[in-house]
Write an enzyme that holds these catalytic residues in place. Sequence first.
Site, PDB file in Angstrom:
ATOM      1  N   PRO A   1       0.783  -1.235   0.000  1.00 22.23           N
ATOM      2  CA  PRO A   1       0.000   0.000   0.000  1.00 22.23           C
ATOM      3  C   PRO A   1       0.816   1.287   0.000  1.00 22.23           C
ATOM      4  O   PRO A   1       1.558   1.577   0.925  1.00 22.23           O
ATOM      5  CB  PRO A   1      -0.823  -0.099   1.276  1.00 22.23           C
ATOM      6  CG  PRO A   1      -0.826  -1.528   1.623  1.00 22.23           C
ATOM      7  CD  PRO A   1       0.497  -2.039   1.182  1.00 22.23           C
ATOM      8  N   GLU A   2       0.657   2.063  -1.056  1.00 20.01           N
ATOM      9  CA  GLU A   2       1.066   3.459  -1.077  1.00 20.01           C
ATOM     10  C   GLU A   2      -0.219   4.262  -1.275  1.00 20.01           C
ATOM     11  O   GLU A   2      -1.308   3.688  -1.224  1.00 20.01           O
ATOM     12  CB  GLU A   2       2.074   3.709  -2.198  1.00 20.01           C
ATOM     13  CG  GLU A   2       3.325   2.849  -2.030  1.00 20.01           C
ATOM     14  CD  GLU A   2       4.470   3.257  -2.931  1.00 20.01           C
ATOM     15  OE1 GLU A   2       4.627   4.458  -3.190  1.00 20.01           O
ATOM     16  OE2 GLU A   2       5.201   2.365  -3.386  1.00 20.01           O
TER      17      GLU A   2
ATOM     18  N   LYS B   1      -0.984   7.716   3.615  1.00 20.62           N
ATOM     19  CA  LYS B   1      -1.279   6.278   3.614  1.00 20.62           C
ATOM     20  C   LYS B   1      -2.262   5.898   4.723  1.00 20.62           C
ATOM     21  O   LYS B   1      -2.464   4.710   4.976  1.00 20.62           O
ATOM     22  CB  LYS B   1       0.021   5.482   3.768  1.00 20.62           C
ATOM     23  CG  LYS B   1       1.026   5.744   2.648  1.00 20.62           C
ATOM     24  CD  LYS B   1       2.385   5.149   2.957  1.00 20.62           C
ATOM     25  CE  LYS B   1       3.411   5.580   1.914  1.00 20.62           C
ATOM     26  NZ  LYS B   1       4.773   5.150   2.278  1.00 20.62           N
TER      27      LYS B   1
ATOM     28  N   ARG C   1      16.246   1.644   1.407  1.00 22.03           N
ATOM     29  CA  ARG C   1      15.221   1.000   0.592  1.00 22.03           C
ATOM     30  C   ARG C   1      15.809   0.513  -0.722  1.00 22.03           C
ATOM     31  O   ARG C   1      16.714   1.150  -1.287  1.00 22.03           O
ATOM     32  CB  ARG C   1      14.084   1.980   0.261  1.00 22.03           C
ATOM     33  CG  ARG C   1      13.592   2.789   1.423  1.00 22.03           C
ATOM     34  CD  ARG C   1      13.036   1.967   2.526  1.00 22.03           C
ATOM     35  NE  ARG C   1      11.976   1.082   2.050  1.00 22.03           N
ATOM     36  CZ  ARG C   1      11.368   0.195   2.801  1.00 22.03           C
ATOM     37  NH1 ARG C   1      11.712   0.068   4.059  1.00 22.03           N
ATOM     38  NH2 ARG C   1      10.443  -0.571   2.295  1.00 22.03           N
TER      39      ARG C   1
END
Length: 260
Positions: A2-3, A59, A249
């Site tokens: 989920p973004e 979010k 990341r």
Amino acid sequence: MPELPDVEGFRRVLAEHAKGATIRKVDVLDRQVLHGTDATGLREALSGNRFAEPRRHGKWLIAGIDGDRQTLLFHFGMTGELVWTEHDAPAHRYDRVVFGFDSGELRYRDLRKLKGLWLEREPRDHGELAGLGPDACLLSRDELGKLLSRSRGGVKATLTDQAVVAGLGNLLGDEILWRARLHPRERADRLGRGDVTRVHAAMVSVLRQGIRVGRVPPRPSWLTGHRNEPSGHCPRCGTVLSHARIGGRATVWCPRCQPV
DNA sequence: CGTATTGTTATATA
DNA sequence: TTATATAACAATAC
């Protein structure tokens, strides 16, 4: 997963199926996803009540409760989702909370349980939302430029910092910078006017398309469609894509389109 | 057994 | 004070 676009999709699921309908049942299958409440507290807050029009900030999904001074917040972590099912749909291994309605069920489903549901007592002061920057969807070019100019860190780390801009995650960050032809390690405060304009245009375009389908589209014409290929090629120029860990990341970029 | 994972946060370090 | 790196969280998949 989920973004911002994914959460917008979950918001639509709640708005289209559950909003305004009486909540008949609240089943907590895994209390680990509850924060600021327990199974009893959640049931007492929701049973017999209805969800108001849900909102979203970054979010976070914000579900007010009609006639109650409490708000239910959802954060989906890396693997959460909100799905609408029939009553007789088979139980899913990762269903954690199930809300029952006359017309079906709303299920919070999550493999890793990194985040979950928060019940906040005071609707005017969502503690969990306090430190967030403005939602990426509502950001003008000038506001974005101002925010970026205040950070001496890399442009990718800054764009995906929820305290700066709310809603952009790892995939969208890479996608936006690839479109704007900026290296992810470029210092945020050293971007020129043209750079900021391209970042903003890419952000708007990527968000609009993602929101339409409720996810970050893994299309072959997008960088995101190639990020998991061991030696993928840039969809724009064919150069072999670069991979590294940036800002902690997994990061993908085109060394030709996005030089240092 | 090792590696990796779209999010966030606490802690250590520069 | 700021930014970065790292591990941790949990539960897999390869």
